[in-house]
Design a protein around this motif. Structure first.
Motif, PDB file in Angstrom:
ATOM      1  N   THR A  88       0.848  -1.193   0.000  1.00 51.62           N
ATOM      2  CA  THR A  88       0.000   0.000   0.000  1.00 51.62           C
ATOM      3  C   THR A  88       0.879   1.238   0.000  1.00 51.62           C
ATOM      4  N   PRO A  89       0.884   2.029  -1.070  1.00 53.73           N
ATOM      5  CA  PRO A  89       1.757   3.213  -1.133  1.00 53.73           C
ATOM      6  C   PRO A  89       1.439   4.221  -0.031  1.00 53.73           C
ATOM      7  N   VAL A  90       2.472   4.921   0.391  1.00 50.65           N
ATOM      8  CA  VAL A  90       2.338   5.952   1.423  1.00 50.65           C
ATOM      9  C   VAL A  90       2.558   7.311   0.770  1.00 50.65           C
ATOM     10  N   GLU A  91       1.696   8.266   1.083  1.00 50.49           N
ATOM     11  CA  GLU A  91       1.830   9.605   0.514  1.00 50.49           C
ATOM     12  C   GLU A  91       3.086  10.281   1.050  1.00 50.49           C
ATOM     13  N   GLY A  92       3.637  11.157   0.239  1.00 49.33           N
ATOM     14  CA  GLY A  92       4.838  11.891   0.640  1.00 49.33           C
ATOM     15  C   GLY A  92       6.123  11.258   0.150  1.00 49.33           C
ATOM     16  N   TYR A  93       6.027  10.099  -0.518  1.00 45.03           N
ATOM     17  CA  TYR A  93       7.210   9.438  -1.052  1.00 45.03           C
ATOM     18  C   TYR A  93       7.030   9.220  -2.549  1.00 45.03           C
ATOM     19  N   LEU A  94       8.127   8.975  -3.239  1.00 48.48           N
ATOM     20  CA  LEU A  94       8.087   8.706  -4.673  1.00 48.48           C
ATOM     21  C   LEU A  94       7.340   7.406  -4.948  1.00 48.48           C
ATOM     22  N   SER A  95       6.808   7.282  -6.142  1.00 46.95           N
ATOM     23  CA  SER A  95       6.161   6.033  -6.531  1.00 46.95           C
ATOM     24  C   SER A  95       7.191   4.911  -6.539  1.00 46.95           C
ATOM     25  N   ALA A  96       6.710   3.671  -6.520  1.00 48.86           N
ATOM     26  CA  ALA A  96       7.619   2.525  -6.400  1.00 48.86           C
ATOM     27  C   ALA A  96       8.659   2.497  -7.520  1.00 48.86           C
ATOM     28  N   GLY A  97       8.204   2.651  -8.768  1.00 51.26           N
ATOM     29  CA  GLY A  97       9.140   2.591  -9.891  1.00 51.26           C
ATOM     30  C   GLY A  97      10.140   3.717  -9.894  1.00 51.26           C
ATOM     31  N   THR A  98       9.641   4.946  -9.725  1.00 50.93           N
ATOM     32  CA  THR A  98      10.536   6.111  -9.707  1.00 50.93           C
ATOM     33  C   THR A  98      11.488   6.044  -8.529  1.00 50.93           C
ATOM     34  N   GLY A  99      10.963   5.636  -7.386  1.00 55.15           N
ATOM     35  CA  GLY A  99      11.777   5.582  -6.174  1.00 55.15           C
ATOM     36  C   GLY A  99      12.938   4.623  -6.281  1.00 55.15           C
ATOM     37  N   ILE A 100      12.690   3.436  -6.853  1.00 58.02           N
ATOM     38  CA  ILE A 100      13.766   2.451  -6.940  1.00 58.02           C
ATOM     39  C   ILE A 100      14.819   2.888  -7.957  1.00 58.02           C
ATOM     40  N   LEU A 101      14.402   3.618  -9.005  1.00 62.81           N
ATOM     41  CA  LEU A 101      15.366   4.128  -9.979  1.00 62.81           C
ATOM     42  C   LEU A 101      16.252   5.214  -9.365  1.00 62.81           C
ATOM     43  N   VAL A 102      15.637   6.120  -8.606  1.00 64.96           N
ATOM     44  CA  VAL A 102      16.415   7.176  -7.947  1.00 64.96           C
ATOM     45  C   VAL A 102      17.352   6.567  -6.907  1.00 64.96           C
ATOM     46  N   PHE A 103      16.859   5.570  -6.187  1.00 63.86           N
ATOM     47  CA  PHE A 103      17.684   4.873  -5.199  1.00 63.86           C
ATOM     48  C   PHE A 103      18.888   4.214  -5.874  1.00 63.86           C
ATOM     49  N   ALA A 104      18.649   3.560  -7.015  1.00 63.32           N
ATOM     50  CA  ALA A 104      19.743   2.934  -7.759  1.00 63.32           C
ATOM     51  C   ALA A 104      20.752   3.974  -8.234  1.00 63.32           C
ATOM     52  N   ALA A 105      20.247   5.152  -8.607  1.00 59.38           N
ATOM     53  CA  ALA A 105      21.151   6.231  -9.028  1.00 59.38           C
ATOM     54  C   ALA A 105      22.031   6.690  -7.866  1.00 59.38           C
ATOM     55  N   TRP A 106      21.440   6.816  -6.679  1.00 59.35           N
ATOM     56  CA  TRP A 106      22.214   7.161  -5.482  1.00 59.35           C
ATOM     57  C   TRP A 106      23.352   6.158  -5.274  1.00 59.35           C
ATOM     58  N   VAL A 107      23.004   4.872  -5.320  1.00 62.96           N
ATOM     59  CA  VAL A 107      24.004   3.824  -5.081  1.00 62.96           C
ATOM     60  C   VAL A 107      25.091   3.872  -6.157  1.00 62.96           C
TER      61      VAL A 107
END
Length: 278
Positions: free
Chosen positions: A243-262
């Motif tokens: 269940t998505p939580v408001e205030g955070y990136l969507s699942a797909g966008t979030g994991i891509l940005v996270f991968a970019a950080w790493v």
């Protein structure tokens, strides 16, 4: 009488090139030979499963009461999230594993031997990253699945659980594993940058738990909401939830940005290894 002629052959050492496969085998042996790494991996497994099951028991008791169920729903806590609570603690432990894998060698001086074997150094970092990612993925993958199955078994005694075939469950389980692997690789990168186990572990823990709290008071007029959304530890939040939580990136966008950080952290670590002395 003729003198015996003794033919002396000059010894020529055989040159053996260090291959990436050889580096991977070496790093694999080192990974499971360091006692602190083995203990920490066991601790990660126990934390993910144990905390997930215990939280599932607590959630079952709370959801059985109407007021408690309403309060937990308002906080975005569901049966799946309860069984994955241990995964959050697991991020701290696998981050420590990533740090130890490389910073521990700097502290003992063993890294010099590794760099003599592979002078370009980037092969060593790549081999460490591959071995770390595979081991963390396998160990935490089994732990996450076990935590889910046991946690849902607890909740199903009150018909509150979810099944593996429900929408989004399998993707969220994979998301939890991806986050754990990413945090471990981030720990490896920070360990290579700081070269001090204690300092690197404190830095990673602060980036995961302390910095997000410090970002909360930043007003939206200063783009505080965007800064929070795109901060390292906040980006993959919805990728690990059903269940998505408001205030955070969507699942797909979030994991891509996270991968970019790493990827950026690993790139900085590679640059540091190439440019800095041991």
């Amino acid at each position: 009488m003729s003198a015996a002629t003794i033919e002396v052959q000059q010894y020529r050492p055989t040159e053996r090139r260090v291959t990436f496969g050889g580096l991977v085998r070496s790093e694999w042996i080192k990974f499971w030979s360091v006692r602190s790494v083995v203990v920490t991996m066991i601790a990660a497994f126990v934390a993910i499963v144990g905390i997930g099951v215990l939280t599932s028991f607590a959630t079952r008791a709370a959801l059985a009461d109407a007021d408690g169920a309403q309060a937990m729903a308002a906080q975005g806590i569901d049966g799946f999230g309860a069984s994955m609570t241990g995964s959050q603690m697991g991020t701290l432990v696998v981050a420590a594993v990533g740090v130890i894998v490389i910073a521990g060698e700097f502290s003992t001086g063993m890294i010099r031997t590794s760099f003599v074997t592979a002078p370009n150094r980037l092969g060593i970092l790549a081999a460490k990253a591959l071995v770390l990612a595979v081991n963390v993925a396998v160990v935490t993958g089994v732990a996450v699945l076990l935590a889910f199955l046991l946690g849902q078994a607890v909740l199903n005694t009150r018909d509150l659980g979810t099944s593996l075939g429900d929408d989004g469950v399998l993707v969220a389980l994979l998301g939890n594993v991806a986050v754990l692997v990413g945090v471990a690789l981030a720990g490896l990168a920070v360990g290579a940058l700081l070269r001090n186990p204690a300092g690197a572990i404190c830095t990673v823990i602060a980036s995961i738990f302390v910095v997000p709290l410090l970002l909360m008071p930043i007003p939206d007029s200063w783009q505080g909401d965007k800064i929070q959304e795109f901060w390292f530890s906040n980006t993959p939040q919805n990728a690990a939830l059903v269940t998505p939580v408001e205030g955070y990136l969507s699942a797909g966008t979030g994991i891509l940005v996270f991968a970019a950080w790493v990827a950026v952290l690993l790139g900085l670590a590679a640059l540091a290894l190439k440019s800095r002395d041991v």
